[in-house]
Design a protein around this motif. Structure first.
Motif, PDB file in Angstrom:
ATOM      1  N   TRP A  70     -57.381 -27.202-103.333  1.00 14.63           N
ATOM      2  CA  TRP A  70     -57.312 -26.958-101.898  1.00 14.63           C
ATOM      3  C   TRP A  70     -58.091 -28.012-101.121  1.00 14.63           C
ATOM      4  CZ3 TRP A  70     -61.572 -25.721 -98.827  1.00 14.63           C
ATOM      5  CH2 TRP A  70     -62.767 -25.464 -99.511  1.00 14.63           C
ATOM      6  N   ARG A  71     -59.099 -28.602-101.735  1.00 14.50           N
ATOM      7  CA  ARG A  71     -59.931 -29.605-101.055  1.00 14.50           C
ATOM      8  C   ARG A  71     -59.252 -30.970-100.974  1.00 14.50           C
ATOM      9  NH1 ARG A  71     -64.744 -27.208-104.055  1.00 14.50           N
ATOM     10  NH2 ARG A  71     -65.938 -26.215-102.397  1.00 14.50           N
ATOM     11  N   THR A  72     -58.371 -31.266-101.928  1.00 11.51           N
ATOM     12  CA  THR A  72     -57.801 -32.617-102.035  1.00 11.51           C
ATOM     13  C   THR A  72     -56.271 -32.606-102.078  1.00 11.51           C
ATOM     14  OG1 THR A  72     -58.016 -32.493-104.442  1.00 11.51           O
ATOM     15  CG2 THR A  72     -59.830 -33.537-103.232  1.00 11.51           C
ATOM     16  N   LEU A  73     -55.654 -31.650-101.406  1.00 10.94           N
ATOM     17  CA  LEU A  73     -54.194 -31.507-101.465  1.00 10.94           C
ATOM     18  C   LEU A  73     -53.453 -32.805-101.116  1.00 10.94           C
ATOM     19  CD1 LEU A  73     -53.511 -27.947-100.027  1.00 10.94           C
ATOM     20  CD2 LEU A  73     -52.884 -28.804-102.280  1.00 10.94           C
ATOM     21  N   SER A  74     -53.847 -33.470-100.063  1.00  7.60           N
ATOM     22  CA  SER A  74     -53.160 -34.697 -99.655  1.00  7.60           C
ATOM     23  C   SER A  74     -53.273 -35.784-100.705  1.00  7.60           C
ATOM     24  CB  SER A  74     -53.712 -35.209 -98.323  1.00  7.60           C
ATOM     25  OG  SER A  74     -53.425 -34.296 -97.299  1.00  7.60           O
ATOM     26  N   ASP A  75     -54.463 -35.972-101.245  1.00  9.69           N
ATOM     27  CA  ASP A  75     -54.663 -36.988-102.287  1.00  9.69           C
ATOM     28  C   ASP A  75     -53.927 -36.626-103.570  1.00  9.69           C
ATOM     29  OD1 ASP A  75     -56.304 -38.407-100.554  1.00  9.69           O
ATOM     30  OD2 ASP A  75     -58.160 -37.603-101.396  1.00  9.69           O
ATOM     31  N   PRO A  87     -34.234 -37.354-106.292  1.00  9.19           N
ATOM     32  CA  PRO A  87     -34.567 -36.275-105.368  1.00  9.19           C
ATOM     33  C   PRO A  87     -35.767 -35.435-105.808  1.00  9.19           C
ATOM     34  CG  PRO A  87     -32.750 -35.558-106.729  1.00  9.19           C
ATOM     35  CD  PRO A  87     -33.089 -36.985-107.144  1.00  9.19           C
ATOM     36  N   VAL A  88     -36.411 -35.768-106.925  1.00  8.81           N
ATOM     37  CA  VAL A  88     -37.552 -34.989-107.411  1.00  8.81           C
ATOM     38  C   VAL A  88     -38.684 -35.007-106.397  1.00  8.81           C
ATOM     39  CG1 VAL A  88     -39.256 -34.750-109.258  1.00  8.81           C
ATOM     40  CG2 VAL A  88     -36.948 -35.452-109.801  1.00  8.81           C
ATOM     41  N   VAL A  89     -38.912 -36.141-105.771  1.00  6.73           N
ATOM     42  CA  VAL A  89     -40.008 -36.232-104.806  1.00  6.73           C
ATOM     43  C   VAL A  89     -39.761 -35.290-103.626  1.00  6.73           C
ATOM     44  CG1 VAL A  89     -39.129 -38.212-103.472  1.00  6.73           C
ATOM     45  CG2 VAL A  89     -41.582 -37.847-103.670  1.00  6.73           C
ATOM     46  N   ASP A  90     -38.512 -35.129-103.216  1.00  6.15           N
ATOM     47  CA  ASP A  90     -38.200 -34.213-102.118  1.00  6.15           C
ATOM     48  C   ASP A  90     -38.488 -32.763-102.505  1.00  6.15           C
ATOM     49  OD1 ASP A  90     -37.320 -36.389-100.587  1.00  6.15           O
ATOM     50  OD2 ASP A  90     -35.278 -36.209-101.378  1.00  6.15           O
ATOM     51  N   ARG A  91     -38.082 -32.369-103.712  1.00  3.58           N
ATOM     52  CA  ARG A  91     -38.351 -30.995-104.179  1.00  3.58           C
ATOM     53  C   ARG A  91     -39.854 -30.770-104.331  1.00  3.58           C
ATOM     54  NH1 ARG A  91     -33.938 -31.989-107.724  1.00  3.58           N
ATOM     55  NH2 ARG A  91     -35.394 -32.171-109.455  1.00  3.58           N
ATOM     56  N   TYR A  92     -40.557 -31.786-104.839  1.00  3.86           N
ATOM     57  CA  TYR A  92     -42.012 -31.690-104.997  1.00  3.86           C
ATOM     58  C   TYR A  92     -42.681 -31.493-103.623  1.00  3.86           C
ATOM     59  CZ  TYR A  92     -46.826 -33.009-105.952  1.00  3.86           C
ATOM     60  OH  TYR A  92     -48.192 -33.029-106.022  1.00  3.86           O
ATOM     61  N   ASP A  93     -42.256 -32.276-102.635  1.00  3.30           N
ATOM     62  CA  ASP A  93     -42.825 -32.155-101.286  1.00  3.30           C
ATOM     63  C   ASP A  93     -42.603 -30.753-100.720  1.00  3.30           C
ATOM     64  OD1 ASP A  93     -43.791 -34.746-101.280  1.00  3.30           O
ATOM     65  OD2 ASP A  93     -42.125 -35.554-100.092  1.00  3.30           O
ATOM     66  N   ARG A  94     -41.399 -30.203-100.909  1.00  5.19           N
ATOM     67  CA  ARG A  94     -41.119 -28.850-100.411  1.00  5.19           C
ATOM     68  C   ARG A  94     -41.991 -27.816-101.128  1.00  5.19           C
ATOM     69  NH1 ARG A  94     -35.824 -30.774-100.603  1.00  5.19           N
ATOM     70  NH2 ARG A  94     -35.376 -29.590-102.511  1.00  5.19           N
ATOM     71  N   THR A  95     -42.144 -27.973-102.429  1.00  9.86           N
ATOM     72  CA  THR A  95     -42.975 -27.039-103.192  1.00  9.86           C
ATOM     73  C   THR A  95     -44.425 -27.098-102.730  1.00  9.86           C
ATOM     74  OG1 THR A  95     -41.537 -27.213-105.124  1.00  9.86           O
ATOM     75  CG2 THR A  95     -43.790 -26.441-105.507  1.00  9.86           C
ATOM     76  N   MET A  96     -44.951 -28.302-102.581  1.00 10.45           N
ATOM     77  CA  MET A  96     -46.345 -28.442-102.149  1.00 10.45           C
ATOM     78  C   MET A  96     -46.546 -27.911-100.724  1.00 10.45           C
ATOM     79  SD  MET A  96     -48.060 -29.365-104.693  1.00 10.45           S
ATOM     80  CE  MET A  96     -49.641 -29.768-103.971  1.00 10.45           C
ATOM     81  N   ALA A  97     -45.562 -28.116 -99.859  1.00 12.55           N
ATOM     82  CA  ALA A  97     -45.664 -27.597 -98.496  1.00 12.55           C
ATOM     83  C   ALA A  97     -45.743 -26.068 -98.519  1.00 12.55           C
ATOM     84  CB  ALA A  97     -44.471 -28.058 -97.664  1.00 12.55           C
ATOM     85  N   GLY A  98     -45.027 -25.442 -99.444  1.00 13.98           N
ATOM     86  CA  GLY A  98     -45.085 -23.988 -99.569  1.00 13.98           C
ATOM     87  C   GLY A  98     -46.379 -23.489-100.182  1.00 13.98           C
TER      88      GLY A  98
END
Length: 171
Positions: A70-75, A87-98
């Motif tokens: 939780w402290r370093t989510l962006s990194d 398209p894996v990066v897109d699915r990963y981004d959606r998962t992390m956003a959730g």
């Protein structure tokens, strides 16, 4: 104790069955090199060097993708994204956003370690590696740390001389 041994034996048999099915399956990119290896019904490794490279790349990717704090989510997200292709990066981004709101709220820390891996298929430009990942989770909403044992089929494609993840399938 017998239940634990029985459950572990069932998991080993399931993993062997999945591995056999994956070896016999037609590769996603349909290349001639991959088709001939898949038709043989046995795991294919182009060379020991390629095998070592894909195992290292798959293990690093699995550990990075499944680890976050939780402290370093962006990194954490930026480090994992470097190892992925669309398209894996897109699915990963959606998962992390959730995951992000709950991770910040509950102070969630997930640490993934690789327990083992094996090459399913490794050609010069395409590979599949089965990776066994242990995820240890701590969070304010957990009474004690939780460990999840995961199996992930990592599909890799060589991009500009580097192995990048082109598919992640949790089994």
């Amino acid at each position: 104790m017998r239940r634990v041994v029985g459950a572990l034996a069932a998991l080993v048999l399931l993993a062997a069955a999945v591995l056999g099915w994956l070896v016999a399956r037609e590769p996603a990119d349909g290349s001639a090199e991959d088709l001939s290896a898949a038709d043989s019904g046995a795991a294919f490794v182009a060379s020991a060097e390629v095998g070592d490279e894909v195992v290292a790349a798959a293990e690093e990717a699995a550990a990075r993708v499944y680890t976050y704090s939780w402290r370093t989510l962006s990194d954490d997200r930026a480090a994992a994204r470097q190892l992925l292709v669309a398209p894996v990066v897109d699915r990963y981004d959606r998962t992390m956003a959730g995951l992000a709101p709950g991770a910040r709220r509950d102070h969630r820390v997930v640490t993934a370690t690789v327990a083992g891996s094996g090459v399913v298929h490794a050609a010069t430009t395409y590979a599949r590696v089965l990776v066994f990942v242990n995820q240890r989770t701590t969070a304010d909403d957990l009474d004690e740390p939780r460990t999840d044992l995961d199996r992930v089929l990592v599909t890799l494609t060589r991009v500009d001389g580097l192995w990048r993840v082109s598919e992640l399938d949790a089994l």
